[in-house]
Design a protein around this motif. Structure first.
Motif, PDB file in Angstrom:
ATOM      1  N   ILE A 241       1.152  -1.370   0.348  1.00 31.18           N
ATOM      2  CA  ILE A 241      -0.173  -0.191   0.338  1.00 31.18           C
ATOM      3  C   ILE A 241       0.741   1.362  -0.125  1.00 31.18           C
ATOM      4  CG2 ILE A 241      -1.557   1.431   1.462  1.00 31.18           C
ATOM      5  CD1 ILE A 241      -2.545  -1.386   2.075  1.00 31.18           C
ATOM      6  N   VAL A 242       1.742   1.498   0.751  1.00 24.98           N
ATOM      7  CA  VAL A 242       2.718   2.401   1.265  1.00 24.98           C
ATOM      8  C   VAL A 242       3.314   2.302  -0.128  1.00 24.98           C
ATOM      9  CG1 VAL A 242       4.827   3.374   1.955  1.00 24.98           C
ATOM     10  CG2 VAL A 242       3.266   2.605   3.676  1.00 24.98           C
ATOM     11  N   ASP A 243       4.342   1.262  -1.437  1.00 23.62           N
ATOM     12  CA  ASP A 243       4.456   1.388  -2.421  1.00 23.62           C
ATOM     13  C   ASP A 243       3.579   2.492  -3.498  1.00 23.62           C
ATOM     14  OD1 ASP A 243       6.219   0.087  -1.847  1.00 23.62           O
ATOM     15  OD2 ASP A 243       5.810  -2.626  -2.946  1.00 23.62           O
ATOM     16  N   ASP A 244       2.196   2.264  -3.504  1.00 18.37           N
ATOM     17  CA  ASP A 244       1.185   2.626  -4.214  1.00 18.37           C
ATOM     18  C   ASP A 244       1.177   4.067  -3.903  1.00 18.37           C
ATOM     19  OD1 ASP A 244      -0.563   2.202  -6.212  1.00 18.37           O
ATOM     20  OD2 ASP A 244      -2.358   2.538  -4.970  1.00 18.37           O
ATOM     21  N   ASP A 247       4.427   5.817  -4.794  1.00 24.23           N
ATOM     22  CA  ASP A 247       4.625   5.855  -5.913  1.00 24.23           C
ATOM     23  C   ASP A 247       6.548   5.333  -6.156  1.00 24.23           C
ATOM     24  OD1 ASP A 247       4.593   4.969  -8.583  1.00 24.23           O
ATOM     25  OD2 ASP A 247       4.440   6.762  -9.440  1.00 24.23           O
ATOM     26  N   THR A 248       6.265   4.232  -4.833  1.00 30.13           N
ATOM     27  CA  THR A 248       8.500   4.410  -5.167  1.00 30.13           C
ATOM     28  C   THR A 248       8.586   2.634  -4.855  1.00 30.13           C
ATOM     29  OG1 THR A 248       8.026   4.891  -2.808  1.00 30.13           O
ATOM     30  CG2 THR A 248       9.055   6.129  -4.508  1.00 30.13           C
ATOM     31  N   GLY A 249       9.113   2.029  -5.557  1.00 31.07           N
ATOM     32  CA  GLY A 249       9.256   0.446  -4.631  1.00 31.07           C
ATOM     33  C   GLY A 249      10.029  -0.272  -3.632  1.00 31.07           C
ATOM     34  N   SER A 250      10.457  -0.932  -2.841  1.00 30.97           N
ATOM     35  CA  SER A 250      10.560  -1.590  -1.855  1.00 30.97           C
ATOM     36  C   SER A 250      10.845  -2.971  -1.552  1.00 30.97           C
ATOM     37  CB  SER A 250       9.285  -1.500  -0.365  1.00 30.97           C
ATOM     38  OG  SER A 250       8.320  -1.927  -0.333  1.00 30.97           O
ATOM     39  N   ASN A 251      11.606  -3.191  -0.940  1.00 31.93           N
ATOM     40  CA  ASN A 251      12.242  -5.055  -0.973  1.00 31.93           C
ATOM     41  C   ASN A 251      11.440  -5.124   0.116  1.00 31.93           C
ATOM     42  OD1 ASN A 251      13.950  -6.975  -0.471  1.00 31.93           O
ATOM     43  ND2 ASN A 251      15.451  -6.016  -0.489  1.00 31.93           N
TER      44      ASN A 251
ATOM     45  N   VAL B  40      -3.693   9.401  -8.309  1.00 27.07           N
ATOM     46  CA  VAL B  40      -4.849   7.863  -7.605  1.00 27.07           C
ATOM     47  C   VAL B  40      -5.080   9.053  -5.836  1.00 27.07           C
ATOM     48  CG1 VAL B  40      -3.432   5.846  -7.156  1.00 27.07           C
ATOM     49  CG2 VAL B  40      -2.779   6.760  -9.427  1.00 27.07           C
ATOM     50  N   ASP B  41      -5.604   8.446  -6.011  1.00 23.29           N
ATOM     51  CA  ASP B  41      -6.178   8.844  -4.204  1.00 23.29           C
ATOM     52  C   ASP B  41      -5.668   8.337  -3.091  1.00 23.29           C
ATOM     53  OD1 ASP B  41      -7.295   9.797  -1.742  1.00 23.29           O
ATOM     54  OD2 ASP B  41      -9.526   9.627  -2.647  1.00 23.29           O
ATOM     55  N   SER B  42      -5.054   8.608  -1.809  1.00 22.52           N
ATOM     56  CA  SER B  42      -4.121   8.310  -1.441  1.00 22.52           C
ATOM     57  C   SER B  42      -5.073   6.879  -0.116  1.00 22.52           C
ATOM     58  CB  SER B  42      -3.685   8.534  -0.418  1.00 22.52           C
ATOM     59  OG  SER B  42      -2.972   9.934  -1.010  1.00 22.52           O
ATOM     60  N   ASP B  43      -6.583   7.417  -0.553  1.00 24.85           N
ATOM     61  CA  ASP B  43      -7.408   6.731   0.452  1.00 24.85           C
ATOM     62  C   ASP B  43      -7.842   5.341  -0.162  1.00 24.85           C
ATOM     63  OD1 ASP B  43      -6.956   8.690   2.442  1.00 24.85           O
ATOM     64  OD2 ASP B  43      -9.295   9.722   2.139  1.00 24.85           O
ATOM     65  N   LYS B  44      -7.403   5.158  -1.310  1.00 28.06           N
ATOM     66  CA  LYS B  44      -7.965   4.254  -2.355  1.00 28.06           C
ATOM     67  C   LYS B  44      -7.223   3.106  -2.508  1.00 28.06           C
ATOM     68  CE  LYS B  44     -11.958   5.881  -4.730  1.00 28.06           C
ATOM     69  NZ  LYS B  44     -11.003   7.167  -5.612  1.00 28.06           N
ATOM     70  N   SER B  45      -5.660   3.717  -2.049  1.00 26.22           N
ATOM     71  CA  SER B  45      -4.432   2.435  -2.121  1.00 26.22           C
ATOM     72  C   SER B  45      -4.787   1.541  -1.187  1.00 26.22           C
ATOM     73  CB  SER B  45      -3.224   3.683  -1.650  1.00 26.22           C
ATOM     74  OG  SER B  45      -2.807   3.975  -2.518  1.00 26.22           O
ATOM     75  N   LYS B  46      -5.458   1.172  -0.457  1.00 30.23           N
ATOM     76  CA  LYS B  46      -5.570   0.104  -0.036  1.00 30.23           C
ATOM     77  C   LYS B  46      -6.282  -1.102  -0.769  1.00 30.23           C
ATOM     78  CE  LYS B  46      -8.556  -1.117   3.296  1.00 30.23           C
ATOM     79  NZ  LYS B  46      -9.816  -0.796   4.582  1.00 30.23           N
ATOM     80  N   ILE B  84       0.732  10.233 -14.217  1.00 35.51           N
ATOM     81  CA  ILE B  84      -0.561   9.991 -13.054  1.00 35.51           C
ATOM     82  C   ILE B  84       0.438  10.224 -11.235  1.00 35.51           C
ATOM     83  CG2 ILE B  84      -0.504   7.860 -11.628  1.00 35.51           C
ATOM     84  CD1 ILE B  84      -1.061   6.387 -13.916  1.00 35.51           C
ATOM     85  N   LEU B  85      -0.451  10.824 -10.828  1.00 41.71           N
ATOM     86  CA  LEU B  85      -0.236  11.310  -9.483  1.00 41.71           C
ATOM     87  C   LEU B  85      -0.386  11.078  -7.956  1.00 41.71           C
ATOM     88  CD1 LEU B  85       0.086  15.201 -10.632  1.00 41.71           C
ATOM     89  CD2 LEU B  85       1.070  13.573 -10.273  1.00 41.71           C
ATOM     90  N   HIS B  86      -0.258  10.947  -7.098  1.00 38.01           N
ATOM     91  CA  HIS B  86      -0.640  10.480  -6.214  1.00 38.01           C
ATOM     92  C   HIS B  86      -0.391  11.911  -4.936  1.00 38.01           C
ATOM     93  CE1 HIS B  86       0.802   6.130  -6.901  1.00 38.01           C
ATOM     94  NE2 HIS B  86       1.221   7.159  -7.983  1.00 38.01           N
ATOM     95  N   GLY B  87      -1.720  11.215  -3.928  1.00 42.86           N
ATOM     96  CA  GLY B  87      -2.510  12.507  -2.643  1.00 42.86           C
ATOM     97  C   GLY B  87      -4.100  12.652  -3.284  1.00 42.86           C
TER      98      GLY B  87
END
Lengths: 482, 139
Positions: A241-244, A247-251, B40-46, B84-87
């Motif tokens: 979820i944090v990756d997404d 927008d960065t990757g993680s190991n 990309v809405d952060s709330d939708k990430s999950k 594509i932006l995030h937030g």
């Protein structure tokens, strides 16, 4: 997605990390206390855990910007262990959990997370939410109507305040306001102080006070295995979820190992096992946190607050914490899964629901996940084991075209699909659209041929694909001679 | 006069119509370019991560949502770029348009239903209020 360098993951976002660290620390306190109370240990056990895990993971974690600490998923798993054997066994179990997690990371097992089907993941998250919610119901028992008012007030502040004011987390404001109301209006409700003591001291290094023998190991082993499974599951889900979000990757393997190291350290410093927290990590990233500093700072600031404000923390009414936990449960639940339930394949929906029900009945997330995986596997096998056999007659030859995956689950059905007694001289088994996967498949084809031959027919096998013929050769079967 | 056109999109019907307006505006001025932004809405990430747990790339699903508008822009032979932006959608769009010297922002009026809008507030209104350039809200 690209990963940050280790140096960048510390220093590329100092200001944002410091600010979000404060926000996260404030939001961690109520959860750490509430989760300790769920597990039946002193609030300090959860607070120490959130402190040491957040600090250690800042250095050794694989996903900068992710927040870990004492979590509900883990707390729910060791309620029985604490009730039957006490805190010392929990600390030992925490250390063993860490060892399992390190092994998981060292052997790079995170890639096998894909074997956990989506519907099981959704079931896991939903079951977790339900468990957090139901664990709060005990706080309503034996209280007057006033607790409903206080919980409602807490929730109202949590949900409505952000529309007007966002600088301080609304959960913290809710707790301060509700605590102030109960103190000044002298409302007699249970407080954190009634559930355990808050000591305003830093954690110290101690070996768990347990006999080091096989009995001890057998007591903590099942708990540690379940904790490691659930901890990694939630941590890697949170990492994704944090990756997404960033927008960065993680190991994921470094992260698994990091979780393990953090839990070992935590166990020795008197904290309970923890893992990454979805809610806190989302709060951290939304508040501008990106780097390792945010996790380090949230841990340090949390401890500082406890040392300074310990006396006030014990006066927080349980009603306020219950309100916070209800909010955590609502935001953990994947509401989208309810909306889309009717769109899913029946079996997927069934797996999700069974996962949730198993957890609710057993109070164990690990058992739920295993049940879900097993059920999905069974459904998959039964779906893929459908084999089609079409037969045509070409002059004097009966041609059977077999289509599908031939393996242990599909062969019994296959045997019944041929007419062995037909008045015909030649039989062709066309396997061009079939795949032989195991020795049961080879044995089955062999048996079919034998049966035809017993009835005096000449059998020819055609169209065996390369993989399948290799398998056949390897098993040194008679098939090759035909 | 509008050389740098920011098209904010979420894949909804309204934002598809907004895309049409962006295209005809881009065709009016030579050398203009559409920057299509999908937040990309952060709330939708999950939810998104959960829904795409076993699929290879979560980004593909999102690209699917904006493919229609992209296709239309290709057909019309306008210059465009997709970001594509995030937030949080509102502030992210405002921030991006102000920092990149956008000439005009085009946005669909609503992707949310009435209740969601009541609770969350309308993204297009937030953008109209805070962006430092003209904003076209497409109904």
């Amino acid at each position: 997605m690209e990963q940050m360098s280790y140096k960048d993951s510390w220093f590329s976002n100092i200001k944002g990390d410091l600010l979000s660290g404060i926000v996260v620390a404030l939001a961690l306190i109520p959860e750490a206390i509430a989760f300790s109370i769920i597990a039946g240990v002193d609030p300090m056990v959860g607070l120490y855990a959130s402190f040491t895990i957040a600090v250690v993971i800042a250095f050794v974690g694989g996903r900068p910007g992710m927040i870990s600490g004492a979590t509900g998923a883990m707390a729910l798993l060791f309620i029985n262990l604490v009730a039957e054997h006490g805190l010392q066994y929990l600390l030992a179990a925490t250390i063993l959990t860490g060892i399992f997690e390190i092994l998981f990371g060292v052997f790079k097992l995170s890639r096998y997370m894909k074997f956990i089907p989506r519907s099981v993941m959704v079931g896991f998250v939903n079951a977790l939410a339900i468990m957090i919610f139901t664990s709060q119901l005990q706080h309503f028992v034996g209280e007057t109507w006033i607790i409903y008012v206080l919980v409602a007030l807490t929730l109202a502040i949590i949900y409505l305040l952000p529309y007007v004011f966002k600088a301080i987390p609304s959960t913290l404001v809710a707790i301060v306001v509700v605590t102030a109301i109960t103190i000044f209006m002298n409302i007699g409700v249970r407080t954190v102080g009634d559930m355990g003591t808050i000591s305003r001291t830093l954690p110290v290094f101690l070996l768990p006070d347990i006999p080091l023998n096989l009995d001890t190991l057998m007591i903590i082993l099942p708990y540690s295995l379940a904790l490691a499974l659930v901890g990694l599951l939630e941590s890697l889900l949170t990492a994704a979820i944090v990756d997404d979000m960033t927008d960065t990757g993680s190991n994921k393997d470094t992260e698994s190992r990091g979780q393990g190291i953090a839990n070992i350290v935590t166990g020795f410093f008197g904290g309970m096992a923890g893992c990454a927290m979805i809610g806190q990590s989302v709060i951290n990233v939304s508040s501008g946190g990106r780097g390792r500093l945010s996790s380090l700072f949230s841990g340090v600031f949390l401890m500082l607050l406890i040392v300074v404000l310990g006396d006030i923390v014990v006066r927080i009414p349980m009603a306020a914490l219950a309100g916070v936990m209800i909010m955590v449960s609502i935001s953990t639940f994947d509401w989208n899964s309810i909306k889309t339930l009717y769109l899913l394949p029946r079996t997927d929906a069934f797996v999700m629901i069974v996962t949730v029900l198993t957890v609710v009945l057993t109070h164990n997330l690990a058992i739920g996940v295993f049940t879900g995986i097993l059920l999905s596997a069974i459904f998959f096998v039964s779906k893929i084991s459908k084999v089609e056999v079409n037969s045509t007659l070409e002059r004097k030859t009966r041609i059977y075209k077999i289509r599908g995956q031939l393996f242990f689950a599909s062969v019994t059905e296959l045997l019944e699909k041929f007419d062995y007694k037909e008045e015909i001289q030649f039989v062709e088994l066309n396997l061009r659209r079939a795949h032989l996967w195991d020795d049961s498949a080879v044995a089955a084809v062999d048996k079919i041929i034998n049966k035809f031959e017993e009835n005096g027919k000449q059998v020819e096998v055609t169209g065996l694909n390369e993989d399948s013929s290799e398998l056949v050769e390897k098993l040194a079967n008679k098939l090759g001679s035909h | 006069m509008y050389k740098k056109i920011l098209l904010a999109t979420d894949g909804s019907e309204h934002s598809k119509r907004a895309g049409e307006h962006a295209i005809s505006m881009a065709l009016c001025t030579k050398g203009s370019k559409i920057e299509m932004v999908y937040v990309v809405d952060s709330d939708k990430s999950k939810t998104d991560v959960l829904n795409n747990w076993n699929s290879a790339d979560i980004g593909d699903k999102r690209k699917d949502r904006i493919r229609h508008v992209e296709q239309r822009m290709k057909e019309s032979a306008v210059q465009f770029e997709t970001k594509i932006l995030h937030g949080e959608p509102g502030p992210t769009i405002v921030d991006y348009s102000n920092k990149n010297g956008v000439d005009v922002v085009i946005i669909g009026s609503r992707g949310l239903n009435a209740l969601q809008e009541l609770v969350l507030g309308s993204v297009s209104h937030k953008v109209a209020k805070r962006a430092e350039c003209p904003v076209l809200i497409v109904k």
